[in-house]
Design a protein around this motif. Sequence first.
Motif, PDB file in Angstrom:
ATOM      1  N   VAL A  64       0.811  -1.083  -0.086  1.00 56.09           N
ATOM      2  CA  VAL A  64       0.090  -0.023  -0.001  1.00 56.09           C
ATOM      3  C   VAL A  64       0.615   1.163  -0.030  1.00 56.09           C
ATOM      4  CG1 VAL A  64      -1.724   1.408   1.289  1.00 56.09           C
ATOM      5  CG2 VAL A  64      -1.796  -1.150   1.330  1.00 56.09           C
ATOM      6  N   HIS A  65       0.553   2.194  -1.019  1.00 54.95           N
ATOM      7  CA  HIS A  65       1.389   3.503  -0.928  1.00 54.95           C
ATOM      8  C   HIS A  65       0.241   4.642  -1.316  1.00 54.95           C
ATOM      9  CE1 HIS A  65       1.907   1.460  -4.763  1.00 54.95           C
ATOM     10  NE2 HIS A  65       2.017   2.337  -5.363  1.00 54.95           N
ATOM     11  N   PRO A  66       0.598   5.745  -1.587  1.00 61.43           N
ATOM     12  CA  PRO A  66      -0.139   6.817  -1.846  1.00 61.43           C
ATOM     13  C   PRO A  66       0.228   7.442  -3.242  1.00 61.43           C
ATOM     14  CG  PRO A  66       1.426   7.633  -0.406  1.00 61.43           C
ATOM     15  CD  PRO A  66       1.577   6.355  -0.465  1.00 61.43           C
ATOM     16  N   HIS A  67      -0.715   8.135  -3.849  1.00 64.20           N
ATOM     17  CA  HIS A  67      -0.528   8.838  -4.920  1.00 64.20           C
ATOM     18  C   HIS A  67      -1.649  10.186  -5.114  1.00 64.20           C
ATOM     19  CE1 HIS A  67       2.333   6.271  -6.990  1.00 64.20           C
ATOM     20  NE2 HIS A  67       1.281   5.316  -6.936  1.00 64.20           N
ATOM     21  N   ARG A  68      -0.920  11.139  -5.603  1.00 61.79           N
ATOM     22  CA  ARG A  68      -2.047  12.394  -5.761  1.00 61.79           C
ATOM     23  C   ARG A  68      -1.144  13.182  -7.204  1.00 61.79           C
ATOM     24  NH1 ARG A  68      -3.646  16.685  -1.195  1.00 61.79           N
ATOM     25  NH2 ARG A  68      -5.264  15.379  -0.840  1.00 61.79           N
ATOM     26  N   GLY A  69      -2.239  13.703  -7.720  1.00 66.46           N
ATOM     27  CA  GLY A  69      -2.021  14.744  -8.639  1.00 66.46           C
ATOM     28  C   GLY A  69      -1.598  14.215 -10.053  1.00 66.46           C
ATOM     29  N   PHE A  70      -1.694  12.995 -10.475  1.00 65.64           N
ATOM     30  CA  PHE A  70      -1.511  12.451 -11.803  1.00 65.64           C
ATOM     31  C   PHE A  70      -2.273  11.197 -11.849  1.00 65.64           C
ATOM     32  CE2 PHE A  70       1.583  10.855  -8.859  1.00 65.64           C
ATOM     33  CZ  PHE A  70       1.738   9.393  -9.049  1.00 65.64           C
ATOM     34  N   GLU A  71      -2.102  10.462 -13.142  1.00 67.29           N
ATOM     35  CA  GLU A  71      -2.519   8.893 -13.203  1.00 67.29           C
ATOM     36  C   GLU A  71      -1.717   8.039 -13.575  1.00 67.29           C
ATOM     37  OE1 GLU A  71      -6.593   9.642 -15.806  1.00 67.29           O
ATOM     38  OE2 GLU A  71      -4.647  10.707 -16.737  1.00 67.29           O
ATOM     39  N   THR A  72      -1.695   6.836 -12.991  1.00 72.00           N
ATOM     40  CA  THR A  72      -0.881   5.693 -13.387  1.00 72.00           C
ATOM     41  C   THR A  72      -1.649   4.728 -14.644  1.00 72.00           C
ATOM     42  OG1 THR A  72      -1.720   4.082 -11.798  1.00 72.00           O
ATOM     43  CG2 THR A  72      -0.195   5.761 -11.111  1.00 72.00           C
ATOM     44  N   VAL A  73      -0.917   4.330 -15.381  1.00 73.21           N
ATOM     45  CA  VAL A  73      -1.063   3.704 -16.507  1.00 73.21           C
ATOM     46  C   VAL A  73      -0.145   2.297 -16.599  1.00 73.21           C
ATOM     47  CG1 VAL A  73      -1.740   3.555 -18.973  1.00 73.21           C
ATOM     48  CG2 VAL A  73      -2.068   5.553 -17.741  1.00 73.21           C
ATOM     49  N   THR A  74      -0.759   1.419 -16.436  1.00 76.87           N
ATOM     50  CA  THR A  74      -0.208  -0.104 -16.670  1.00 76.87           C
ATOM     51  C   THR A  74      -0.710  -0.686 -17.939  1.00 76.87           C
ATOM     52  OG1 THR A  74       0.081   0.108 -14.213  1.00 76.87           O
ATOM     53  CG2 THR A  74       0.528  -2.113 -15.322  1.00 76.87           C
ATOM     54  N   ILE A  75       0.129  -1.120 -18.630  1.00 71.38           N
ATOM     55  CA  ILE A  75       0.104  -1.745 -19.935  1.00 71.38           C
ATOM     56  C   ILE A  75       0.836  -3.188 -19.644  1.00 71.38           C
ATOM     57  CG2 ILE A  75       0.279  -1.698 -22.180  1.00 71.38           C
ATOM     58  CD1 ILE A  75       0.891   1.057 -22.179  1.00 71.38           C
ATOM     59  N   ALA A  76      -0.079  -4.270 -19.745  1.00 72.36           N
ATOM     60  CA  ALA A  76       0.406  -5.660 -19.646  1.00 72.36           C
ATOM     61  C   ALA A  76       0.906  -6.357 -20.833  1.00 72.36           C
ATOM     62  CB  ALA A  76      -0.690  -6.516 -18.913  1.00 72.36           C
ATOM     63  N   TYR A  77       2.173  -6.889 -20.991  1.00 72.94           N
ATOM     64  CA  TYR A  77       2.513  -7.636 -22.303  1.00 72.94           C
ATOM     65  C   TYR A  77       2.524  -8.974 -21.987  1.00 72.94           C
ATOM     66  CZ  TYR A  77       3.217  -2.903 -24.221  1.00 72.94           C
ATOM     67  OH  TYR A  77       3.085  -1.579 -24.663  1.00 72.94           O
ATOM     68  N   LYS A  78       3.206  -9.391 -20.844  1.00 66.82           N
ATOM     69  CA  LYS A  78       3.228 -10.849 -20.295  1.00 66.82           C
ATOM     70  C   LYS A  78       2.778 -10.786 -18.841  1.00 66.82           C
ATOM     71  CE  LYS A  78       5.033 -12.700 -24.094  1.00 66.82           C
ATOM     72  NZ  LYS A  78       4.111 -13.691 -24.928  1.00 66.82           N
ATOM     73  N   GLY A  79       2.305 -11.998 -18.531  1.00 64.27           N
ATOM     74  CA  GLY A  79       1.966 -11.947 -17.050  1.00 64.27           C
ATOM     75  C   GLY A  79       0.484 -11.326 -16.577  1.00 64.27           C
ATOM     76  N   LYS A  80       0.171 -11.409 -15.423  1.00 62.03           N
ATOM     77  CA  LYS A  80      -0.908 -10.782 -14.620  1.00 62.03           C
ATOM     78  C   LYS A  80      -0.638 -10.129 -13.368  1.00 62.03           C
ATOM     79  CE  LYS A  80      -4.406 -13.955 -16.456  1.00 62.03           C
ATOM     80  NZ  LYS A  80      -5.328 -14.862 -16.073  1.00 62.03           N
ATOM     81  N   VAL A  81      -1.334  -8.862 -13.294  1.00 62.61           N
ATOM     82  CA  VAL A  81      -1.229  -8.102 -12.031  1.00 62.61           C
ATOM     83  C   VAL A  81      -2.409  -7.682 -11.488  1.00 62.61           C
ATOM     84  CG1 VAL A  81      -0.860  -5.811 -13.342  1.00 62.61           C
ATOM     85  CG2 VAL A  81       0.111  -5.975 -11.247  1.00 62.61           C
ATOM     86  N   ALA A  82      -2.421  -7.716 -10.422  1.00 62.79           N
ATOM     87  CA  ALA A  82      -3.780  -7.371  -9.500  1.00 62.79           C
ATOM     88  C   ALA A  82      -3.714  -5.886  -8.965  1.00 62.79           C
ATOM     89  CB  ALA A  82      -4.143  -8.359  -8.564  1.00 62.79           C
ATOM     90  N   HIS A  83      -4.655  -5.175  -8.822  1.00 62.67           N
ATOM     91  CA  HIS A  83      -4.712  -3.841  -8.232  1.00 62.67           C
ATOM     92  C   HIS A  83      -5.793  -3.421  -7.455  1.00 62.67           C
ATOM     93  CE1 HIS A  83      -4.928   0.505  -8.175  1.00 62.67           C
ATOM     94  NE2 HIS A  83      -6.101   0.398  -8.589  1.00 62.67           N
ATOM     95  N   HIS A  84      -5.792  -2.911  -6.289  1.00 63.82           N
ATOM     96  CA  HIS A  84      -6.913  -2.570  -5.503  1.00 63.82           C
ATOM     97  C   HIS A  84      -6.384  -1.187  -4.968  1.00 63.82           C
ATOM     98  CE1 HIS A  84      -8.815  -6.203  -5.237  1.00 63.82           C
ATOM     99  NE2 HIS A  84      -7.672  -7.025  -5.021  1.00 63.82           N
ATOM    100  N   ASP A  85      -7.468  -0.155  -4.920  1.00 64.20           N
ATOM    101  CA  ASP A  85      -7.232   1.078  -4.229  1.00 64.20           C
ATOM    102  C   ASP A  85      -8.263   1.675  -3.442  1.00 64.20           C
ATOM    103  OD1 ASP A  85      -9.251   2.732  -5.605  1.00 64.20           O
ATOM    104  OD2 ASP A  85      -7.883   2.473  -7.424  1.00 64.20           O
ATOM    105  N   SER A  86      -7.959   2.641  -2.540  1.00 63.57           N
ATOM    106  CA  SER A  86      -8.856   3.115  -1.683  1.00 63.57           C
ATOM    107  C   SER A  86     -10.180   3.805  -2.137  1.00 63.57           C
ATOM    108  CB  SER A  86      -8.080   3.926  -0.581  1.00 63.57           C
ATOM    109  OG  SER A  86      -7.460   5.162  -1.486  1.00 63.57           O
TER     110      SER A  86
END
Length: 292
Positions: A64-86
Amino acid sequence: MKTKNIEIVVAPRQPHFVGDGFRVHNFIPGVPQLSMKRMSPFIMLDYNSKFYFPPTNTPKGVGVHPHRGFETVTIAYKGKVAHHDSSGGGGVIGEGDVQWMTAASGVLHKEYHEENFSKTGGDFQMVQLWVNLPAKDKMSKPKYQGITNDEINKYELPENGGHIEVIAGEYKDVKGTASTFTPLHLLNARLLKGGKAAFNFPATYNTALLVIEGSITVNDDTNVATDHLVLFKNEGEDFHIEAQENSIVLILSGEPINEPIATHGPFVMNTHEELIQAVDDYNNGKFGTLED
């Protein structure tokens, strides 16, 4: 139209780990020619080149970590990633999918290898971009766009050359699937050997490409190998690429946000005072809650 010529071809820097699940080469802003101001609105680009993770029962990733002021964009080419946010956003993305999280006024989030992928292990390859927000939108409400590959609009290239995935912006009247706050184009060119694609972006837009797989020739005269990034000069509008073998190329081009940039770790604002406020708000629990 005038040709958009290459300013520099950048080899991948030494990789480092983000958490224990992302082995990345940082291009933006780690390379001097690729500063946040030079590449705006793209203010960070981490590239997890293809890397094998062995099986494990404990998913690797970033807590768990914070972000403010921008966007994060994740593009998957191989593998799988899970995401959860507040803010309630979350999901799993796999090969060909995109996760677009607007942190804006502030979220806590965590990202890690999806459970079944962790148990079986395998090649993992992803790009994470940070896309800046203009001052008027930095404190807007957080949101999340989970975009599966079949939801991404595509342009079929002639002569069986492959296709262009239009993640954001547009390509030859095919509109991108993701919504953005400022004008930008984010494209995956999936080219077969000999496949060709031409691009046209305003001279003022900051434009680059990253060769994810294979190798290409740019403007008939510059060969670019796997894992290398091409930065284009801010002059001319047109360039074209040809695949020397089956290739995947990420193309990014965006209108600069000509505003001051103030950064402190996971916060990107316009002034030092706004950074202090971001830290205070985070410490006072205003980013919500999320279990690690």
